[in-house]
Design a protein around this motif. Structure first.
Motif, short mmCIF file in Angstrom:
data_model
loop_
_atom_site.label_atom_id
_atom_site.label_comp_id
_atom_site.label_asym_id
_atom_site.label_seq_id
_atom_site.Cartn_x
_atom_site.Cartn_y
_atom_site.Cartn_z
N ALA A 40 36.95 23.02 40.36
CA ALA A 40 37.16 21.85 41.21
C ALA A 40 37.04 22.22 42.69
O ALA A 40 36.47 21.46 43.49
CB ALA A 40 38.55 21.25 40.93
N PHE A 41 37.54 23.38 43.07
CA PHE A 41 37.45 23.81 44.47
C PHE A 41 36.01 24.03 44.89
O PHE A 41 35.61 23.66 46.00
CB PHE A 41 38.26 25.11 44.66
N SER A 88 38.48 29.31 51.71
CA SER A 88 38.56 30.21 50.57
C SER A 88 39.85 31.02 50.60
O SER A 88 40.48 31.26 49.57
CB SER A 88 37.35 31.16 50.56
N LYS A 89 40.26 31.41 51.80
CA LYS A 89 41.50 32.17 51.94
C LYS A 89 42.70 31.34 51.51
O LYS A 89 43.59 31.84 50.79
CB LYS A 89 41.68 32.63 53.39
N GLU A 90 42.73 30.08 51.91
CA GLU A 90 43.83 29.21 51.52
C GLU A 90 43.85 28.98 50.01
O GLU A 90 44.93 28.97 49.39
CB GLU A 90 43.72 27.87 52.25
N PHE A 91 42.68 28.82 49.43
CA PHE A 91 42.61 28.63 47.98
C PHE A 91 43.11 29.86 47.25
O PHE A 91 43.89 29.76 46.29
CB PHE A 91 41.17 28.32 47.56
N THR A 92 42.69 31.04 47.70
CA THR A 92 43.11 32.29 47.07
C THR A 92 44.63 32.46 47.17
O THR A 92 45.28 32.90 46.21
CB THR A 92 42.41 33.49 47.72
N GLN A 93 45.19 32.10 48.29
CA GLN A 93 46.64 32.18 48.46
C GLN A 93 47.35 31.26 47.46
O GLN A 93 48.38 31.64 46.88
CB GLN A 93 47.03 31.81 49.89
N GLU A 94 46.80 30.08 47.24
CA GLU A 94 47.36 29.15 46.27
C GLU A 94 47.32 29.74 44.86
O GLU A 94 48.26 29.60 44.08
CB GLU A 94 46.61 27.83 46.29
N GLY A 103 38.67 20.41 52.21
CA GLY A 103 39.12 20.93 53.49
C GLY A 103 39.79 22.29 53.45
O GLY A 103 40.11 22.86 54.49
N LYS A 104 40.01 22.83 52.25
CA LYS A 104 40.65 24.14 52.14
C LYS A 104 39.64 25.26 52.38
O LYS A 104 38.48 25.16 51.97
CB LYS A 104 41.25 24.33 50.74
N TRP A 123 39.27 37.16 25.82
CA TRP A 123 40.01 36.32 26.77
C TRP A 123 39.62 36.72 28.18
O TRP A 123 39.37 37.90 28.47
CB TRP A 123 41.52 36.48 26.61
N GLY A 124 39.63 35.74 29.08
CA GLY A 124 39.40 36.04 30.49
C GLY A 124 38.44 35.03 31.10
O GLY A 124 37.87 34.20 30.41
N PRO A 125 38.32 35.15 32.42
CA PRO A 125 38.89 36.14 33.32
C PRO A 125 40.26 35.75 33.89
O PRO A 125 40.86 36.54 34.61
CB PRO A 125 37.86 36.19 34.45
N LYS A 126 40.72 34.54 33.58
CA LYS A 126 41.99 34.05 34.12
C LYS A 126 42.45 32.88 33.26
O LYS A 126 41.68 32.35 32.45
CB LYS A 126 41.81 33.60 35.58
N PRO A 127 43.71 32.48 33.39
CA PRO A 127 44.18 31.33 32.62
C PRO A 127 43.31 30.09 32.85
O PRO A 127 42.76 29.90 33.94
CB PRO A 127 45.60 31.14 33.15
N LYS A 128 43.24 29.26 31.84
CA LYS A 128 42.36 28.09 31.88
C LYS A 128 42.67 27.16 33.05
O LYS A 128 41.76 26.56 33.63
CB LYS A 128 42.46 27.32 30.56
N TYR A 129 43.93 27.06 33.41
CA TYR A 129 44.32 26.21 34.54
C TYR A 129 43.60 26.66 35.80
O TYR A 129 43.09 25.84 36.57
CB TYR A 129 45.83 26.25 34.74
N LEU A 130 43.55 27.97 36.02
CA LEU A 130 42.91 28.49 37.22
C LEU A 130 41.39 28.39 37.15
O LEU A 130 40.73 28.21 38.18
CB LEU A 130 43.32 29.94 37.45
N ILE A 131 40.83 28.50 35.97
CA ILE A 131 39.39 28.33 35.82
C ILE A 131 38.99 26.92 36.23
O ILE A 131 38.02 26.70 36.96
CB ILE A 131 38.94 28.62 34.37
#
Length: 209
Positions: free
Chosen positions: A166-167, A176-182, A173-174, A153-161
């Motif tokens: 997509a990002f 990388s810092k804003e995406f990581t915060q999300e 317009g986001k 398993w990994g590296p993160k839940p499928k939703y985040l993959i």
């Protein structure tokens, strides 16, 4: 199901002998950070900050992570196995998920959670890539004799993959810092429920549990 599992090619008894328990890993990370260091070759200020945040998140999840009663019963039924996890101290996803893996492993004395550093084990990492990348954390479930690999398993839940894919294709317009915060806000709200579900799916496929 067990006749479908495969034999790991790069993991040996020495790998397991040199691996760390969760407590040893936490001690290593804390000790390094107290000296202004982290794991791996990149000792930049950015990576030290990532490490600080990962420690903070591990401290939090060690205290508040909860396993559902249903998952607890399933974990207790699992056969003896080794959960080998590839990680690094600075990894944000590791800081969010490894404490929960430890909570699960503590429920079954037959499960040995062991951690190794990605950059010190390139052959093992390269045998468990995610879409061609050395993404961590990576959990590999192995038989006690290291002759069979049950699941990974990994590296993160499928939703985040999917969200990360997509990002990268269109940031919309986001930064990388804003995406990581999300991402980390999502982890806080999800409370390891997605990780629990996905590991439960792994148990079903590997052991019919």
């Amino acid at each position: 199901m067990l006749d479908q599992i495969t034999k790991p090619k790069t993991i040996t008894s020495d790998t397991n002998a040199n691996a760390m328990t969760y407590s040893q890993y936490r001690e290593l990370v804390d000790a390094l950070f107290s000296e202004g260091k982290t794991t791996g070759e990149n000792q930049s200020e950015a990576y030290l900050e990532y490490t600080r945040m990962a420690i903070q998140r591990m401290n939090r999840w060690d205290k508040v992570a909860k396993v559902s009663p249903e998952m607890e019963e399933r974990v207790k039924k699992l056969p003896p196995q080794i959960w080998l996890v590839l990680t690094e101290a600075w990894c944000g996803d590791a800081g969010q998920t490894i404490p929960f893996m430890n909570k699960l492993a503590e429920l079954n004395p037959g499960i040995q959670l062991r951690l190794i550093l990605r950059d010190e084990n390139p052959e093992i990492m390269d045998a468990h890539l995610t879409n061609g990348a050395r993404s961590i954390p990576k959990l590999i479930s192995l038989s006690p004799g290291l002759t069979k690999e049950y699941f990974s398993w990994g590296p993160k839940p499928k939703y985040l993959i999917e969200k990360q894919r997509a990002f990268r294709e269109d940031p919309k317009g986001k930064t990388s810092k804003e995406f990581t915060q999300e991402v980390h806000l999502w982890y806080a709200k999800d409370k390891n429920q997605s990780l629990e579900q996905e590991l439960g799916d792994c148990f079903s496929e590997a052991f019919d549990i």
